[in-house]
Design an enzyme around this catalytic site. Structure first.
Site, PDB file in Angstrom:
ATOM      1  N   THR A  43      51.997  34.813  41.043  1.00 39.88           N
ATOM      2  CA  THR A  43      51.295  33.587  40.640  1.00 39.88           C
ATOM      3  C   THR A  43      52.195  32.648  39.853  1.00 39.88           C
ATOM      4  OG1 THR A  43      49.183  34.706  40.591  1.00 39.88           O
ATOM      5  CG2 THR A  43      49.352  32.746  39.243  1.00 39.88           C
TER       6      THR A  43
ATOM      7  N   TYR B  24      44.626  29.905  45.010  1.00 36.12           N
ATOM      8  CA  TYR B  24      45.961  29.366  45.259  1.00 36.12           C
ATOM      9  C   TYR B  24      46.728  30.370  46.104  1.00 36.12           C
ATOM     10  CZ  TYR B  24      46.804  32.769  41.681  1.00 36.12           C
ATOM     11  OH  TYR B  24      46.812  33.940  40.988  1.00 36.12           O
TER      12      TYR B  24
ATOM     13  N   THR C 229      51.287  39.565  38.914  1.00 36.63           N
ATOM     14  CA  THR C 229      50.711  40.411  37.860  1.00 36.63           C
ATOM     15  C   THR C 229      50.028  41.675  38.392  1.00 36.63           C
ATOM     16  OG1 THR C 229      48.676  39.116  37.827  1.00 36.63           O
ATOM     17  CG2 THR C 229      50.383  38.492  36.248  1.00 36.63           C
ATOM     18  N   ASP C 230      49.707  41.690  39.702  1.00 35.67           N
ATOM     19  CA  ASP C 230      48.953  42.843  40.224  1.00 35.67           C
ATOM     20  C   ASP C 230      49.675  44.164  39.994  1.00 35.67           C
ATOM     21  OD1 ASP C 230      47.189  40.929  41.105  1.00 35.67           O
ATOM     22  OD2 ASP C 230      47.072  41.674  43.159  1.00 35.67           O
TER      23      ASP C 230
ATOM     24  N   LYS D  34      47.215  45.895  33.429  1.00 37.19           N
ATOM     25  CA  LYS D  34      46.416  44.693  33.666  1.00 37.19           C
ATOM     26  C   LYS D  34      44.954  45.065  33.445  1.00 37.19           C
ATOM     27  CE  LYS D  34      45.792  40.917  36.949  1.00 37.19           C
ATOM     28  NZ  LYS D  34      46.207  40.321  38.236  1.00 37.19           N
TER      29      LYS D  34
ATOM     30  N   GLU E 272      38.749  71.522  30.484  1.00 36.21           N
ATOM     31  CA  GLU E 272      37.709  71.955  31.417  1.00 36.21           C
ATOM     32  C   GLU E 272      38.335  72.609  32.663  1.00 36.21           C
ATOM     33  OE1 GLU E 272      33.536  69.919  32.917  1.00 36.21           O
ATOM     34  OE2 GLU E 272      35.089  68.687  32.028  1.00 36.21           O
TER      35      GLU E 272
HETATM   36  N1  GLU Z   1      48.133  38.992  43.740  1.00 34.80           N
HETATM   37  C1  GLU Z   1      49.260  38.185  43.415  1.00 34.80           C
HETATM   38  C2  GLU Z   1      50.429  38.980  42.890  1.00 34.80           C
HETATM   39  O1  GLU Z   1      50.266  39.989  42.248  1.00 34.80           O
HETATM   40  C3  GLU Z   1      48.932  37.112  42.431  1.00 34.80           C
HETATM   41  C4  GLU Z   1      48.430  37.651  41.123  1.00 34.80           C
HETATM   42  C5  GLU Z   1      49.257  37.205  39.948  1.00 34.80           C
HETATM   43  O2  GLU Z   1      50.494  37.095  40.018  1.00 34.80           O
HETATM   44  O3  GLU Z   1      48.660  36.955  38.890  1.00 34.80           O
HETATM   45  O4  GLU Z   1      51.540  38.580  43.105  1.00 34.80           O
END
Ligand code: GLU
Length: 353
Positions: A35, A49, A115-116, A188, A310
């Site tokens: 992103t 986007y 971010t994924d 995340k 457990e």
């Molecule tokens: N799903 C995309 C990725 O991980 C966009 C999410 C992001 O970067 O916040 O590259």
């Protein structure tokens, strides 16, 4: 060393060049997509986007202030949305970072990333790159085209961190939303707001107006103290490890299917304390006897999996993932399998990393 020599040289020659030209550290930004390099149709599209569009030179030009912090150059390693990163891309990033940290004139590295799976790449780098130079993985929750885009300040802060001499030998960092997180325990936690990342053990520090403020250190092994080394990993694939998510009314089929597909370890993202339903236990024991490592982690985002509580792990020869979440346990398991097939030795690694 280089900085000091040049400063002395410029003084002794009576040069009128600004000392800041020489005093700055050199930081390389390795761009991989996400992103932070995304583009939306309009400024009000903060969540709709296309990721991985903007090239690294444009990312750097959009934040000219980073050149006040360091001599910053860019490398386009990949241009992908991070959910599509496979072992091949992960190894490409790690090899590029390793190549850069070996250069005497590189003081720090920033990786811009979706971010994924940002937390996975950061943890993998902390396990495989031997260096004491700061490595910072950064992303953004909004694309650069959006109102109040968070990427520019995140990038500015990431460069400040990578250029900070006081960030050396503290591991690989994730810089998001002014927080400095340790690669191993950041995750995340929110998929839509700018405070998208957190660690159950808290941030290591914070970064405000280009300056670091530190509050704690990592207790586990990383970078120079790691027994894993990117240079010892051949080819474009790691030993296959897959995750099965725990819930009520489980069937054993997914575990068997992954083993059939060649998985050498299965991460059980169990309920509660990484618990295993009684109808699943025989399948996991059977797979373990066939040589598939069974690693119990938890779908609960906080706490850690207690061994022999457990579930009788010693009796079954299972491994517990300690406080690593399933996706990080997957990476440590894959690296462990490059060295050993012994469950006790793998368990030692899970305690230490
Ligand atoms: N799903 C995309 C990725 O991980 C966009 C999410 C992001 O970067 O916040 O590259």
């Amino acid at each position: 060393m280089m900085k000091k020599t040049l400063t002395v040289l410029s003084l002794s020659l009576g040069l009128l060049l600004p000392l800041s030209t020489f005093a700055k550290n050199n930081v390389v930004v390795v761009a991989t997509g996400g992103t932070i390099a995304g583009a939306g149709a309009s400024s009000t599209n903060s969540a709709t986007y296309t990721a991985a569009k903007v090239p690294v030179d444009d990312l750097l030009k959009a934040v000219p202030q980073i050149q006040n912090l360091a001599n910053v150059t860019g490398v386009q390693a990949l241009q992908v949305a991070s959910e599509s990163i496979t072992d091949k891309e992960l190894l490409t990033i790690a090899r590029k970072v390793n190549e850069l940290v070996k250069k005497p004139d590189v003081n720090g590295v920033v990786i811009t990333h979706g971010t994924d799976t940002l937390e996975e790449t950061a943890y993998f780098l902390s396990l495989t790159v031997h260096t004491d130079k700061p490595i910072v993985v950064v992303g953004s929750m909004r694309p650069p085209s959006a109102l109040s885009a968070d990427g520019p300040l995140n990038l500015y802060s990431a460069v400040a961190l990578a250029a900070a001499d006081n960030a050396k030998a503290k591991g690989v960092f994730v810089l998001m939303n002014d927080d400095i997180f340790a690669a191993r325990d950041v995750t995340k936690t929110i998929n839509i707001h700018t405070n998208g990342f957190a660690s159950q053990w808290g941030a290591l520090g914070t970064l405000v107006e280009g300056k670091t403020y530190w509050f704690r250190n990592v207790a586990k092994r990383f970078n120079n103290a790691s027994e894993f080394n990117i240079e010892n990993i051949q080819g474009d694939a790691l030993p296959l490890v897959q995750i099965v998510y725990g819930s009520g009314n489980m069937l054993p089929d997914a575990y068997k299917a992954y083993a059939k597909a060649g998985a050498k370890a299965i991460i059980h993202a169990g309920t509660g304390n990484g618990s295993v339903a009684k109808n699943i236990v025989p399948t996991l024991n059977e797979l373990q006897k066939q040589g598939v490592q069974i690693i119990r982690s938890s779908r609960v985002p906080q706490g850690f999996v207690l061994r022999n509580a457990e579930q009788p792990d010693d009796q079954y020869n299972w491994v517990v993932a300690h406080d690593l979440n399933p996706q990080k346990a997957k990476l440590l398991a894959a690296l462990a399998l490059t060295k050993t097939r012994d469950a006790k030795e793998i368990q030692r690694m899970f305690w230490e990393y």
